[in-house]
Design a protein around this motif. Structure first.
Motif, PDB file in Angstrom:
ATOM      1  N   ASP A 197       0.898  -1.111   0.014  1.00  0.00           N
ATOM      2  CA  ASP A 197       0.041  -0.037   0.023  1.00  0.00           C
ATOM      3  C   ASP A 197       1.009   1.183  -0.272  1.00  0.00           C
ATOM      4  O   ASP A 197       0.469   2.419   0.531  1.00  0.00           O
ATOM      5  N   ILE A 198       2.033   1.429  -0.516  1.00  0.00           N
ATOM      6  CA  ILE A 198       2.805   2.255  -0.727  1.00  0.00           C
ATOM      7  C   ILE A 198       3.811   2.015  -2.004  1.00  0.00           C
ATOM      8  O   ILE A 198       3.966   1.082  -2.111  1.00  0.00           O
ATOM      9  N   VAL A 199       4.229   3.050  -2.727  1.00  0.00           N
ATOM     10  CA  VAL A 199       4.974   2.995  -3.799  1.00  0.00           C
ATOM     11  C   VAL A 199       6.350   3.319  -3.442  1.00  0.00           C
ATOM     12  O   VAL A 199       6.771   4.358  -3.240  1.00  0.00           O
ATOM     13  N   HIS A 200       7.154   2.456  -3.232  1.00  0.00           N
ATOM     14  CA  HIS A 200       8.718   2.630  -2.799  1.00  0.00           C
ATOM     15  C   HIS A 200       9.774   2.029  -3.630  1.00  0.00           C
ATOM     16  O   HIS A 200       9.692   0.810  -3.970  1.00  0.00           O
ATOM     17  N   ARG A 201      10.530   2.884  -3.950  1.00  0.00           N
ATOM     18  CA  ARG A 201      11.582   2.393  -5.088  1.00  0.00           C
ATOM     19  C   ARG A 201      13.136   2.919  -4.543  1.00  0.00           C
ATOM     20  O   ARG A 201      13.111   4.149  -3.762  1.00  0.00           O
ATOM     21  N   ALA A 202      14.071   2.497  -4.694  1.00  0.00           N
ATOM     22  CA  ALA A 202      15.469   2.778  -4.253  1.00  0.00           C
ATOM     23  C   ALA A 202      16.561   2.340  -5.063  1.00  0.00           C
ATOM     24  O   ALA A 202      16.474   1.302  -5.551  1.00  0.00           O
ATOM     25  N   SER A 203      17.423   2.995  -5.253  1.00  0.00           N
ATOM     26  CA  SER A 203      18.586   2.603  -5.980  1.00  0.00           C
ATOM     27  C   SER A 203      19.688   1.810  -5.327  1.00  0.00           C
ATOM     28  O   SER A 203      19.448   1.606  -3.985  1.00  0.00           O
ATOM     29  N   ASP A 204      20.699   1.225  -5.686  1.00  0.00           N
ATOM     30  CA  ASP A 204      21.615   0.251  -5.004  1.00  0.00           C
ATOM     31  C   ASP A 204      22.856   1.163  -4.479  1.00  0.00           C
ATOM     32  O   ASP A 204      23.600   0.429  -3.967  1.00  0.00           O
ATOM     33  N   GLU A 205      22.727   2.329  -4.493  1.00  0.00           N
ATOM     34  CA  GLU A 205      23.911   3.188  -3.910  1.00  0.00           C
ATOM     35  C   GLU A 205      23.869   3.181  -2.530  1.00  0.00           C
ATOM     36  O   GLU A 205      24.904   3.933  -2.070  1.00  0.00           O
ATOM     37  N   TRP A 206      22.952   3.056  -1.937  1.00  0.00           N
ATOM     38  CA  TRP A 206      22.762   3.116  -0.549  1.00  0.00           C
ATOM     39  C   TRP A 206      23.654   2.155   0.356  1.00  0.00           C
ATOM     40  O   TRP A 206      23.539   1.006   0.109  1.00  0.00           O
ATOM     41  N   SER A 207      24.311   2.458   1.315  1.00  0.00           N
ATOM     42  CA  SER A 207      25.067   1.351   1.893  1.00  0.00           C
ATOM     43  C   SER A 207      24.277   1.417   3.548  1.00  0.00           C
ATOM     44  O   SER A 207      23.930   2.304   3.877  1.00  0.00           O
TER      45      SER A 207
END
Length: 500
Positions: A197-207
């Motif tokens: 119930d949320i649209v969440h996206r993230a790149s791979d550059e987070w440590s």
């Protein structure tokens, strides 16, 4: 020249029967020996509790293919399912598709039919564990202005994919109002982490610096137990869903982060707006929250690493003005409860106080089932965890959420509940009561000892083949059972309040 040997007589039927008899007697003798010699116990062809060998050959086909209903179809559950899974589990299997139902006009009155079909209720002998939560929920139900009731649920992989928690969140929000999705981590990284119930996206550059691995010596992991450090290209977005029973609207975002001496910039964008800059450099290390108010409706927030130093983020909150319920799901994959002791005490207390949590839920024990548990020591450790997280606050409700049944195959291939389960559940209950917390016996609610085997063999299958996790349909059952237990407890609280 020698005479040729006489021609060998072909074996007769009698010879074949004699050989077969010898083989049969040998096999029977060996089978009997397995019952007489303890060392051969694992080789016994049958022991009490197992199906009679070859019995399935004589089982009618309709019995072999009978199943216990299907998830989210609205079909009635058969009597066979009630007998196999237990009445409470069967009553909460694949039901409660109330996404189109209107909330009751009188949200304060809880009808008994709303929590029918449960056998396990929340245990709170002191009354202190649930009182703050019920008081907040009553204000929400009365639709007082800006009355948000917030739940923060910590757990292991049981909730990491938000299946149990999203079931409860949806139903609580449909019943009492959608207060927003709540707290969500910046990125999943390599972890099996997902929210519904949320649209969440993230790149791979987070440590990631995880509390489960004790990566940060200072113990500053943020509310969600993971500190995220950005690098060039690191970005994450958080948005409302286009369509759904909940999650379509938000009226504020909050960026939770850390200010420190080497702090870098965080860039953020709201919808199609221009770039805004959040500076995180400070001479003193401190936790901070940046609030972004928007008109109540569909919105999207995008954050990204802005350079000029090191950015340290904890997560993002999506909320509405209320009244309504907010359910934070904080799943820490592979975690044992004791990992929460890696939190700096002052830091986590400040995070929970700033969050305004009304009910703190601690749901661990699945991973501990593989450990050499000593009940007294485990109980003592769990009490320390409760103290670390609750910090003695009587205004913070507290509930211990017992683990699902944990099972493994024994030497005969049978699915057996792990021996540590009894001690884990008993120790958690004792620690909860000694600390003034409530307790929900998830293990008993799903059927107790042997439940994982029953769930695995049911149709639809409710347990995974590792016998440590449920399927989505199984997690939905747990969510329904817990939601109804919360309603039952709230109804009892309202009855007591009206008597005073």
């Amino acid at each position: 020249m020698t005479e040729p040997d006489a021609q060998t007589e072909p074996p007769t039927t009698g010879d074949a029967l004699r050989h077969l008899a010898v083989v049969a007697v040998t096999l029977v003798a060996f089978a009997v020996a397995t019952y007489l010699v303890p060392a051969f116990a694992d080789m016994r062809p049958w022991v009490p509790g197992e199906p009679v060998p070859l019995a399935s050959l004589f089982t009618p086909a309709e019995e072999l293919f009978a199943f216990a209903g299907t998830g989210n179809t609205g079909e009635a559950v058969s009597g066979d399912a009630s007998e196999e899974l237990g009445a409470a589990v069967a009553a909460n299997l694949g039901e409660e598709d109330d996404t189109d139902a209107e909330p009751p006009e009188d949200r304060v009155r809880i009808a008994p039919s709303e929590y029918a079909g449960i056998e396990t209720r929340i245990e709170d002998p002191s009354g202190r564990g649930m009182a703050p939560f019920y008081a907040a929920l009553r204000r929400t139900a009365l639709e007082e202005e800006n009355a948000l009731t917030r739940i923060t649920h910590y757990g292991d992989s049981t909730i990491a994919t938000d299946l149990v928690t999203h079931t409860v969140r949806r139903r609580m929000q449909r019943r009492f109002g959608d207060g927003g999705h709540g707290f969500i981590l910046v990125s999943k990284g390599y972890l099996p982490y997902r929210h519904r119930d949320i649209v969440h996206r993230a790149s791979d550059e987070w440590s990631l610096r995880e509390i489960t691995r004790n990566h940060d010596p200072a113990g500053l992991y943020g509310l969600g137990g993971i500190q995220f450090r950005g690098a060039p290209g690191a970005t994450a977005s958080f948005a409302t869903v286009d369509e759904g029973p909940v999650g379509e609207r938000v009226s504020r975002f909050e960026i939770w982060y850390q200010r420190h001496r080497r702090g870098g910039d965080i860039h953020f964008y709201v919808d199609a707006g221009s770039r805004q800059v959040l500076e995180t450099r400070s001479e003193v290390t401190a936790d901070a929250v940046h609030r972004i108010d928007v008109a109540d409706g569909p919105h999207r927030l995008r954050v990204q690493f802005g350079g000029h130093g090191q950015s340290r983020l904890y997560g993002v909150v999506l909320e509405r003005e209320g009244p309504g319920v907010v359910y934070d799901s904080i799943g820490l994959v592979g975690a044992r409860a004791a990992r929460l002791l890696n939190f700096d005490a002052e830091h986590v207390a400040g995070q929970l106080e700033r969050r305004g949590t009304d009910l703190l839920i601690l749901g661990f024990g699945g991973n501990e089932a593989s450990d050499a548990i000593q009940r007294d020591r485990y109980e003592e450790d769990f009490r320390r965890v409760i103290q670390r997280m609750r910090a003695g606050r009587e205004d913070l409700g507290c509930l211990v959420f017992a683990p699902l049944d944990q099972a493994e195959r024994d030497s005969r291939g049978r699915i057996q509940t792990m021996a540590t389960m009894h001690d884990i559940v008993a120790a958690q209950r004792a620690a909860a009561f000694a600390s003034g917390c409530a307790f929900f016996d998830t293990w008993t609610a799903m059927g107790g000892e042997g439940a994982m085997e029953t769930w695995y063999q049911s149709r639809p299958r409710l347990a995974m083949a590792d016998f440590r996790h449920a399927t989505p349909a199984g997690y939905e059952v747990i969510g329904n059972l817990f939601y109804k237990a919360l309603l039952a407890g709230f109804a009892e609280h309202l009855g007591d309040a009206s008597d005073r």
